[in-house]
Structure formats: structure tokens, C-alpha cells
Design an enzyme around this catalytic site. Structure first.
Site, mmCIF file in Angstrom:
data_model
loop_
_atom_site.group_PDB
_atom_site.id
_atom_site.type_symbol
_atom_site.label_atom_id
_atom_site.label_comp_id
_atom_site.label_asym_id
_atom_site.label_seq_id
_atom_site.Cartn_x
_atom_site.Cartn_y
_atom_site.Cartn_z
ATOM 1 N N SER A 102 46.584 47.119 51.240
ATOM 2 C CA SER A 102 45.463 47.384 50.338
ATOM 3 C C SER A 102 44.356 46.337 50.403
ATOM 4 O O SER A 102 43.237 46.602 49.958
ATOM 5 C CB SER A 102 45.957 47.512 48.892
ATOM 6 N N LYS B 287 44.844 42.069 44.411
ATOM 7 C CA LYS B 287 43.616 42.856 44.489
ATOM 8 C C LYS B 287 42.421 41.964 44.143
ATOM 9 O O LYS B 287 42.563 40.873 43.599
ATOM 10 C CB LYS B 287 43.661 44.041 43.511
#
Length: 277
Positions: free
Chosen positions: A25, A75
Site C-alpha cells: 500500500s 499510511k
């Protein structure tokens, strides 16, 4: 136990830690199985007595979500408490302004060409793995995942280039990129809750707010069409008790992030990314 071992233990426990990147990600900034060093003190809700700074837009964090989604996540912070975030065709805006993205942010692009050989040469010179980047070749265009740095290098033999959106492209069936089946390239404007922000229930609210309340603040919270209930008693409004953040992966079209699981409260931040090794 020697003094050096004690010092290392204290540093590890209170100040820094090492984490392994669990997924794709954060490509192309951080790759799967990379190890990263994080600062657990300056930003972490877990070590609030040591906090010396506030999270900033663009910082990369390690955080947890909840007991139903176990593990640690990495993230980039896109939106701070009180900010309004929106996504249109993969492009992020914050408070109405298009966000200036890092060069590592990656999208799948549809690239129309006038000279395929020049495009092919650029791909080879950048050593882009076509298999890992979803390469598809058609008579007048290709589809390929690129980060912003790579995209800016794709400037010869190209007529036009734009983020590929499977939901509005008539060629989606033949392009067939199953890894993008859950991607979210469009999201309506959403205000990130902050401590003291009040929402009212005279109209149906986006479920992302009710999920945050129930998950992080009051598990008895329930939302109806025009009313909310806490511990079975109707309430007309709710005031948030925590600051929240909106997190997104740099690998935008594949990442599972706040577009899917919602806001992350500040006390779930474990530490800020320092460096990879």
C-alpha cells in the site's frame, strides 16, 4: 545487564521502534517487507506524556485500527482534524485545494501514444517491471502503474496520460485489472472530526461518522435515519471526544486505507516514520 543493553532497551521501549512493511500500500515509497524506523515519542498517542509535536499533513505513521482489524498499518496522513478531504478521479483535495503529492504516489494510468517504441524505451530505461505494474498493451494506448516521478519521465511518444478509472472507462472489461476491484477513485467531501466538533442528527449522517463514534468513543452508539441513540436513549447531536486523521497509502489505486475503514484517532498513532533500512 550492561549499561549499553539497558540503554538500547529503553530507547526501543520509549523512543524508537522497528516495523516491517506488511503490504504494497505504500509503494513506491516503501516496499513490502522493508524495515522502517519510527519515532514513538513526538507524535504517539501511546506515549502522550512525551509528545513534543503535532502530526502534519504528509507524515507517514504506524498505527492500529481496532480489535476487529488486528495488526499494525503504515499510511500517509492526508487530512488533519477539521480538514475537508475529497477525492475526484484519484486526485486528492484538502480544504478545496488540490493536494501537492509526493513523487512516490502511484496510480494506474491510461497512456495514449503516437510512438510506442519511444514509450517502450522509457519503460525500459526506468527499469519498470511491467508484470508488477499491470502493463496492458493495446493498439493506441497502454495501461501501466507509475509513480509521479516515473509519470513525469514519460514525456516522449505520448499523446495524453490520465489516471485510469475502471468505473467510467468503456474498455474496463478488456483491460481487466482484478487487483483494482476495490479501488476508490472518487469520494465526496468529508470533514474530519476534531475534539469538540458537534454533528446533528436531523438528517441522515454519513456512516463513517457513526462508525468512528461506535468504534472509538461509545460502543453503545446507534444511528437511525433521523435520530441517534446512546445506551438506548435518543440524542439529537454528538460532540466528538477525540481528534481524528485521514490516512491513505501512496499506492493509491490498490491501498486499503481511510477510504475503506474510516478515520484514525490520534491515540491510535504509534509512531512517525523516520527512515527505512
Amino acid at each position: 545487564m550492561s549499561a549499553s543493553i539497558v540503554t538500547l532497551f529503553l530507547l526501543r521501549f520509549f523512543f524508537i521502534d522497528v516495523y516491517r512493511i506488511p503490504s504494497e500500500s505504500m509503494m513506491n515509497k516503501l516496499m513490502t517487507d522493508d524495515y522502517i524506523l519510527i519515532n514513538k515519542t513526538a507524535y504517539s498517542g501511546y506515549f502522550s506524556r512525551f509528545i513534543t509535536a503535532s502530526p502534519q499533513q504528509g507524515d507517514i505513521f504506524v498505527f492500529t485500527i481496532n480489535k476487529d482489524i488486528p495488526g499494525f498499518f503504515v499510511k500517509r496522513c492526508i487530512g488533519l482534524p477539521g480538514a475537508v478531504v475529497a477525492v475526484k478521479n484519484g486526485e486528492v483535495s484538502v480544504n478545496g485545494k488540490l493536494m501537492s503529492e509526493p513523487r512516490s504516489v502511484r496510480h494506474y494510468y491510461k497512456i495514449w501514444f503516437n510512438d510506442y517504441q519511444q514509450v517502450k524505451t522509457a519503460i525500459e530505461e526506468m527499469r519498470i517491471d511491467r508484470f508488477k505494474n499491470g502493463f496492458r498493451h493495446f493498439p493506441h494506448y497502454i495501461v501501466l502503474a507509475l509513480d509521479n516521478f516515473q509519470k513525469n519521465k514519460m514525456n516522449h511518444g505520448v499523446d495524453s496520460i490520465r489516471i485510469w478509472n475502471r468505473k467510467n472507462d468503456p474498455d474496463s472489461a478488456k483491460i481487466n485489472l482484478p487487483e483494482l476491484s476495490e479501488n476508490i477513485l472518487d469520494m465526496s467531501s468529508l470533514k474530519i472530526p476534531f475534539k469538540g466538533m458537534t454533528i446533528y442528527f436531523s438528517q441522515p449522517q454519513d456512516t463513517v461518522y457513526s462508525n468512528a463514534i461506535r468504534m472509538y468513543e461509545d460502543s453503545s452508539f446507534r444511528l437511525g435515519s433521523k435520530a441517534a441513540f446512546i445506551a438506548g436513549k435518543q440524542v439529537v447531536a454528538y460532540t466528538f471526544k477525540k481528534d481524528y486523521f485521514f490516512m491513505m497509502g501512496d499506492n493509491r489505486d490498490i491501498a486499503i486505507d481511510s477510504r475503506h475503514y474510516g478515520f484514525i484517532p490520534g491515540d491510535h498513532l504509534i509512531g512517525k516514520f523516520i527512515q527505512q533500512f
